[in-house]
Design a protein around this motif. Structure first.
Motif, PDB file in Angstrom:
ATOM      1  N   SER A  21      14.054   5.811  -3.912  1.00 32.29           N
ATOM      2  CA  SER A  21      13.999   4.774  -4.946  1.00 32.29           C
ATOM      3  C   SER A  21      14.989   3.655  -4.636  1.00 32.29           C
ATOM      4  N   ILE A  22      16.191   4.042  -4.213  1.00 31.56           N
ATOM      5  CA  ILE A  22      17.188   3.011  -3.898  1.00 31.56           C
ATOM      6  C   ILE A  22      16.806   2.276  -2.618  1.00 31.56           C
ATOM      7  N   GLY A  23      16.479   3.040  -1.564  1.00 31.35           N
ATOM      8  CA  GLY A  23      16.187   2.421  -0.263  1.00 31.35           C
ATOM      9  C   GLY A  23      14.935   1.561  -0.304  1.00 31.35           C
ATOM     10  N   ILE A  24      13.826   2.160  -0.712  1.00 32.70           N
ATOM     11  CA  ILE A  24      12.565   1.412  -0.755  1.00 32.70           C
ATOM     12  C   ILE A  24      12.630   0.336  -1.830  1.00 32.70           C
ATOM     13  N   GLY A  25      13.148   0.739  -3.009  1.00 30.19           N
ATOM     14  CA  GLY A  25      13.178  -0.200  -4.134  1.00 30.19           C
ATOM     15  C   GLY A  25      13.998  -1.436  -3.836  1.00 30.19           C
ATOM     16  N   SER A  26      15.170  -1.249  -3.220  1.00 26.59           N
ATOM     17  CA  SER A  26      16.018  -2.421  -2.958  1.00 26.59           C
ATOM     18  C   SER A  26      15.371  -3.340  -1.931  1.00 26.59           C
ATOM     19  N   LEU A  27      14.705  -2.756  -0.929  1.00 23.33           N
ATOM     20  CA  LEU A  27      14.015  -3.594   0.064  1.00 23.33           C
ATOM     21  C   LEU A  27      12.852  -4.346  -0.585  1.00 23.33           C
ATOM     22  N   LEU A  28      12.104  -3.641  -1.428  1.00 21.35           N
ATOM     23  CA  LEU A  28      10.968  -4.310  -2.086  1.00 21.35           C
ATOM     24  C   LEU A  28      11.454  -5.482  -2.938  1.00 21.35           C
ATOM     25  N   LEU A  29      12.570  -5.276  -3.624  1.00 23.26           N
ATOM     26  CA  LEU A  29      13.090  -6.372  -4.463  1.00 23.26           C
ATOM     27  C   LEU A  29      13.501  -7.576  -3.623  1.00 23.26           C
ATOM     28  N   ASP A  30      13.851  -7.306  -2.353  1.00 30.71           N
ATOM     29  CA  ASP A  30      14.156  -8.413  -1.427  1.00 30.71           C
ATOM     30  C   ASP A  30      12.896  -8.959  -0.764  1.00 30.71           C
ATOM     31  N   GLY A  31      11.747  -8.436  -1.144  1.00 30.64           N
ATOM     32  CA  GLY A  31      10.482  -8.929  -0.589  1.00 30.64           C
ATOM     33  C   GLY A  31      10.067  -8.242   0.695  1.00 30.64           C
ATOM     34  N   ILE A  32      10.801  -7.188   1.073  1.00 30.63           N
ATOM     35  CA  ILE A  32      10.535  -6.512   2.358  1.00 30.63           C
ATOM     36  C   ILE A  32       9.774  -5.209   2.113  1.00 30.63           C
ATOM     37  N   GLY A  33       8.621  -5.087   2.770  1.00 30.73           N
ATOM     38  CA  GLY A  33       7.837  -3.848   2.654  1.00 30.73           C
ATOM     39  C   GLY A  33       6.383  -4.157   2.370  1.00 30.73           C
ATOM     40  N   ASP A  34       5.501  -3.605   3.204  1.00 28.58           N
ATOM     41  CA  ASP A  34       4.069  -3.864   3.051  1.00 28.58           C
ATOM     42  C   ASP A  34       3.276  -2.575   2.864  1.00 28.58           C
ATOM     43  N   THR A  35       3.786  -1.465   3.401  1.00 24.51           N
ATOM     44  CA  THR A  35       3.350  -0.138   2.987  1.00 24.51           C
ATOM     45  C   THR A  35       4.625   0.654   2.742  1.00 24.51           C
ATOM     46  N   ILE A  36       4.525   1.654   1.843  1.00 21.50           N
ATOM     47  CA  ILE A  36       5.719   2.470   1.582  1.00 21.50           C
ATOM     48  C   ILE A  36       5.352   3.940   1.659  1.00 21.50           C
ATOM     49  N   ARG A  37       6.339   4.738   2.063  1.00 20.98           N
ATOM     50  CA  ARG A  37       6.156   6.178   2.048  1.00 20.98           C
ATOM     51  C   ARG A  37       7.424   6.832   1.492  1.00 20.98           C
ATOM     52  N   VAL A  38       7.258   7.600   0.447  1.00 22.09           N
ATOM     53  CA  VAL A  38       8.367   8.395  -0.079  1.00 22.09           C
ATOM     54  C   VAL A  38       8.342   9.714   0.680  1.00 22.09           C
TER      55      VAL A  38
ATOM     56  N   ALA B  22       0.821  -1.211   0.000  1.00 17.93           N
ATOM     57  CA  ALA B  22       0.000   0.000   0.000  1.00 17.93           C
ATOM     58  C   ALA B  22       0.857   1.263   0.000  1.00 17.93           C
ATOM     59  N   ILE B  23       0.296   2.315  -0.607  1.00 15.29           N
ATOM     60  CA  ILE B  23       0.993   3.604  -0.678  1.00 15.29           C
ATOM     61  C   ILE B  23       0.504   4.513   0.449  1.00 15.29           C
ATOM     62  N   GLN B  24       1.456   5.021   1.195  1.00 15.20           N
ATOM     63  CA  GLN B  24       1.125   5.921   2.293  1.00 15.20           C
ATOM     64  C   GLN B  24       1.790   7.269   2.057  1.00 15.20           C
ATOM     65  N   SER B  25       1.128   8.314   2.525  1.00 15.42           N
ATOM     66  CA  SER B  25       1.766   9.625   2.544  1.00 15.42           C
ATOM     67  C   SER B  25       1.371  10.310   3.845  1.00 15.42           C
ATOM     68  N   MET B  26       1.780  11.564   3.971  1.00 14.78           N
ATOM     69  CA  MET B  26       1.480  12.287   5.208  1.00 14.78           C
ATOM     70  C   MET B  26       1.033  13.693   4.873  1.00 14.78           C
TER      71      MET B  26
END
Ligand code: SF4
Length: 356
Positions: free
Chosen positions: A214-231, A24-28
């Motif tokens: 992009s690097i931080g979230i993206g690399s974790l997502l590629l490892d399967g880690i992350g269920d909501t994300i916030r840029v 899921a996409i989160q913002s603030m």
């Protein structure tokens, strides 16, 4: 295809998160929460952009009281961001927050934590334990790597919740350093099965923030880690949502409509490819807005010459490979037409409309 880390499912309002559900996409919201009209307006704008969960800062009693009114006028789940004062957490829960975020670095008394747990149990809402490198507990600031220190601090805090058998938890471990953020989540992934909210904190102005996220979230997502994300950007929160969608699309986790691939151009290119791609993207966005072709996940290639052009255009759902002043259009891997440079965008848009 990403293989997600297996987690529990947690419900934030009507949004379920965890490995069995879309990331899921989160913002603030960046408004003062007690400015109810501005906050409602910003949240609804974020929802239109594609935000699925929104956090608001709850820094005082006025913000606590605003929550019920904001809830009445918005649709996406509301997360109350709480620091220092457990009474604000309890007030936010009573006023209808769908989740609260508390910081292990600044709400420390066991009796206060237990009161928060009681309130969350009463309303059946989840809690995010969100540690930030900038607000680590004092006892953890002097030893170990930063990533381990962050994970240890969450782990110690988790004891209070495990003792109460409270498992409606989401974890985040954000640092302003990409490598530390990545390592902290990886360390914590081995220690629990709670869903993770992933982001790089204080990532800066958009140019830096987009790269770090992009690097931080993206690399974790590629490892399967992350269920909501916030840029996290020092800027317009709608941009945070747009970039989050692009990150999810780039790692293949979710699709948000047509994706354009285009070459960078070089001395071989004999058309004004940059203007063509910009014009096409603009028309595509307008068409998406009017007819919702955004629901389709088309891959469209716009390429500058015969070196890589025909291969990319043939491999995409739709493509054009330019030569001198002309382009060869491919649809589903077959050549369908040769068009003048100036008509290429119109032809591509016509084919896309027929695909609806
Ligand atoms: Fe250059 Fe052709 Fe490659 Fe585009 S596709 S970058 S024009 S060689």
């Amino acid at each position: 295809m990403i293989k997600r880390r297996e987690t529990r499912t947690v419900s934030i309002g009507n949004v379920k998160i965890g490995s069995g559900h879309p990331i899921a996409i989160q913002s603030m919201s960046k408004t003062d929460t007690s400015d109810i009209d501005s906050t409602i307006k910003e949240i609804n704008g974020l929802e239109t952009a594609g935000c699925e969960v929104v956090r608001i800062a709850v820094k005082d009693d006025k913000a606590v009281k605003a929550i019920s009114e904001i809830k009445k006028n918005t649709k996406i789940p509301l997360v109350a961001d709480i620091h220092f004062d457990h009474r604000l957490a309890i007030g936010a829960i009573k006023n209808g927050a769908d989740k609260i975020r508390i910081n292990p670095g600044n709400i420390r008394k066991p009796e206060d934590i237990n009161k928060i747990i009681d309130a969350a149990l009463d309303k059946g809402i989840p809690i995010r334990l969100g540690v930030n490198s900038g607000s680590l507990m004092e006892m953890y600031t002097s030893s170990g790597s930063s990533a381990e220190v962050m994970a240890d601090s969450v782990e110690e805090y988790l004891t209070y919740f495990r003792n109460r058998k409270f498992n409606e938890l989401v974890i985040s471990l954000k640092s302003s350093e990409v490598a530390v953020t990545r390592e902290a989540y990886r360390v914590m992934a081995d220690r629990c099965d709670y869903p993770f909210h992933v982001g790089v904190t204080a990532a800066g102005l958009p140019e830096d923030g987009i790269i770090k996220s992009s690097i931080g979230i993206g690399s974790l997502l590629l490892d399967g880690i992350g269920d909501t994300i916030r840029v996290s950007l020092t800027g317009d929160p709608v941009k945070e949502v747009n970039i989050a969608k692009k990150i999810l699309g780039a790692v293949g986790a979710r699709k948000f409509g047509p994706e354009i691939i285009s070459c960078p151009t070089c001395g071989r290119c004999q058309v004004d490819l940059i203007s063509i791609v910009k014009d096409f993207e603009k028309k595509l966005q307008i068409t998406n807005h009017e007819s919702r072709i955004t629901d389709k996940s088309l891959l469209i290639a716009i390429m500058g010459c015969e070196v890589n052009g025909p291969g990319e255009a043939k491999g995409a759902d739709l493509g054009v490979a330019f030569g001198k002043d002309k382009g060869v259009i491919f649809n589903n891997g077959e050549i369908v037409k040769t068009v003048d440079e100036k008509n290429a965008v119109k032809e591509l848009m016509g084919i896309i409309k027929n695909k609806e």
